[in-house]
Write an enzyme that holds these catalytic residues in place. Structure first.
Site, PDB file in Angstrom:
ATOM      1  N   HIS A  19       0.857  -1.185   0.000  1.00 17.78           N
ATOM      2  CA  HIS A  19       0.000   0.000   0.000  1.00 17.78           C
ATOM      3  C   HIS A  19       0.895   1.237   0.000  1.00 17.78           C
ATOM      4  O   HIS A  19       2.071   1.170   0.384  1.00 17.78           O
ATOM      5  CB  HIS A  19      -0.897   0.003   1.238  1.00 17.78           C
ATOM      6  CG  HIS A  19      -2.097  -0.876   1.102  1.00 17.78           C
ATOM      7  ND1 HIS A  19      -2.685  -1.490   2.172  1.00 17.78           N
ATOM      8  CD2 HIS A  19      -2.840  -1.222   0.018  1.00 17.78           C
ATOM      9  CE1 HIS A  19      -3.735  -2.174   1.766  1.00 17.78           C
ATOM     10  NE2 HIS A  19      -3.837  -2.039   0.461  1.00 17.78           N
ATOM     11  N   GLY A  34      -2.345  -1.441  -8.485  1.00 18.09           N
ATOM     12  CA  GLY A  34      -3.389  -2.161  -7.761  1.00 18.09           C
ATOM     13  C   GLY A  34      -4.796  -1.648  -8.019  1.00 18.09           C
ATOM     14  O   GLY A  34      -5.679  -2.413  -8.415  1.00 18.09           O
ATOM     15  N   ASP A  40      -4.102  -5.825  -8.667  1.00 16.23           N
ATOM     16  CA  ASP A  40      -4.400  -6.856  -7.671  1.00 16.23           C
ATOM     17  C   ASP A  40      -5.132  -8.020  -8.323  1.00 16.23           C
ATOM     18  O   ASP A  40      -4.870  -9.187  -8.018  1.00 16.23           O
ATOM     19  CB  ASP A  40      -5.250  -6.289  -6.530  1.00 16.23           C
ATOM     20  CG  ASP A  40      -4.530  -5.214  -5.721  1.00 16.23           C
ATOM     21  OD1 ASP A  40      -3.307  -5.335  -5.543  1.00 16.23           O
ATOM     22  OD2 ASP A  40      -5.196  -4.267  -5.280  1.00 16.23           O
ATOM     23  N   ASP A  76      -1.442  -1.777   4.762  1.00 12.96           N
ATOM     24  CA  ASP A  76      -1.699  -0.830   5.828  1.00 12.96           C
ATOM     25  C   ASP A  76      -3.098  -1.092   6.379  1.00 12.96           C
ATOM     26  O   ASP A  76      -4.088  -0.703   5.763  1.00 12.96           O
ATOM     27  CB  ASP A  76      -1.594   0.599   5.295  1.00 12.96           C
ATOM     28  CG  ASP A  76      -1.802   1.642   6.370  1.00 12.96           C
ATOM     29  OD1 ASP A  76      -2.167   1.283   7.512  1.00 12.96           O
ATOM     30  OD2 ASP A  76      -1.625   2.840   6.069  1.00 12.96           O
ATOM     31  N   HIS A 121      -9.612   0.362  -3.251  1.00 13.88           N
ATOM     32  CA  HIS A 121      -9.675  -0.950  -3.895  1.00 13.88           C
ATOM     33  C   HIS A 121      -9.609  -2.087  -2.869  1.00 13.88           C
ATOM     34  O   HIS A 121      -9.169  -3.188  -3.180  1.00 13.88           O
ATOM     35  CB  HIS A 121      -8.587  -1.075  -4.966  1.00 13.88           C
ATOM     36  CG  HIS A 121      -7.184  -1.034  -4.425  1.00 13.88           C
ATOM     37  ND1 HIS A 121      -6.645   0.083  -3.853  1.00 13.88           N
ATOM     38  CD2 HIS A 121      -6.229  -1.978  -4.373  1.00 13.88           C
ATOM     39  CE1 HIS A 121      -5.406  -0.180  -3.458  1.00 13.88           C
ATOM     40  NE2 HIS A 121      -5.134  -1.423  -3.758  1.00 13.88           N
ATOM     41  N   ASP A 135     -10.656  -5.530  -3.932  1.00 17.04           N
ATOM     42  CA  ASP A 135      -9.657  -6.224  -4.749  1.00 17.04           C
ATOM     43  C   ASP A 135      -8.582  -6.855  -3.864  1.00 17.04           C
ATOM     44  O   ASP A 135      -8.110  -7.963  -4.128  1.00 17.04           O
ATOM     45  CB  ASP A 135      -8.993  -5.258  -5.743  1.00 17.04           C
ATOM     46  CG  ASP A 135      -9.979  -4.661  -6.724  1.00 17.04           C
ATOM     47  OD1 ASP A 135     -11.003  -5.308  -7.004  1.00 17.04           O
ATOM     48  OD2 ASP A 135      -9.732  -3.536  -7.193  1.00 17.04           O
ATOM     49  N   ARG A 168      -7.869 -13.775  -0.614  1.00 18.59           N
ATOM     50  CA  ARG A 168      -8.693 -14.980  -0.689  1.00 18.59           C
ATOM     51  C   ARG A 168      -8.108 -15.976  -1.674  1.00 18.59           C
ATOM     52  O   ARG A 168      -7.964 -17.159  -1.381  1.00 18.59           O
ATOM     53  CB  ARG A 168     -10.125 -14.622  -1.089  1.00 18.59           C
ATOM     54  CG  ARG A 168     -11.023 -15.835  -1.196  1.00 18.59           C
ATOM     55  CD  ARG A 168     -12.386 -15.499  -1.837  1.00 18.59           C
ATOM     56  NE  ARG A 168     -13.092 -16.719  -2.118  1.00 18.59           N
ATOM     57  CZ  ARG A 168     -12.853 -17.514  -3.165  1.00 18.59           C
ATOM     58  NH1 ARG A 168     -11.925 -17.207  -4.047  1.00 18.59           N
ATOM     59  NH2 ARG A 168     -13.528 -18.625  -3.345  1.00 18.59           N
TER      60      ARG A 168
END
Length: 152
Positions: A19, A66, A71, A91, A98, A101, A107
């Site tokens: 991030h 991202g 991402d 962070d 996002h 995302d 996941r």
């Protein structure tokens, strides 16, 4: 879902993500571990990848930024078994636009059972683990078996 095994090779394909508020931390960490990382194939989301390449001289495949789909690109590479490890300095105190995302990326990394570091300490543990420079068998979803059942 049934499972099978995937061989994670000795030379890893490593994704590096950070991030905005963590980019300098990832740059510093990458510089500190440059010799170890240089022997592996490195990927990163856009801005992070360009900064890392400029600051370290490492060969890094930069995807989109991202928020612009990087991402999701990275998640696709994980699902295609083209990423073996994810280092994501995120962070938790600042929501990013996002975030869905990012959640999807985490996941899919979990679904495909790849090692994930979410901060500097966990990244250090992964890089210094005995298995880091070895071939490793990982349990993954048996997608071919899943298709055979559905289409059979």
């Amino acid at each position: 879902m049934k499972t099978t095994f995937r061989l994670i090779p000795q030379q890893k394909q490593i994704a590096l993500v950070a991030h905005d508020s963590c980019k300098q931390d990832l740059i510093r960490w990458t510089k500190a571990h440059q010799a170890q990382l240089a022997t592996h194939k490195l990927y990163a989301t856009g801005t992070t990848g360009h900064l890392l390449a400029r600051e370290t001289g490492l060969d890094i495949t930069a995807l989109l930024s991202g928020p612009m789909g990087g991402d999701q690109q990275l998640g696709g590479l994980i699902a295609e078994k083209k990423i073996d490890m994810l280092v994501f300095f995120w962070d938790p105190m600042n929501a990013a636009p996002h975030d869905p995302d990012v959640k999807a990326l985490m996941r899919i990394a979990t679904v495909w059972n790849i090692p994930v570091a979410i901060n500097e300490t966990s990244a250090n543990f992964l890089l210094n683990a005995a298995l880091f420079n070895q071939e490793v068998e990982a349990i993954v979803p048996d997608y071919d078996g899943y298709l055979a059942e559905r289409l059979g």
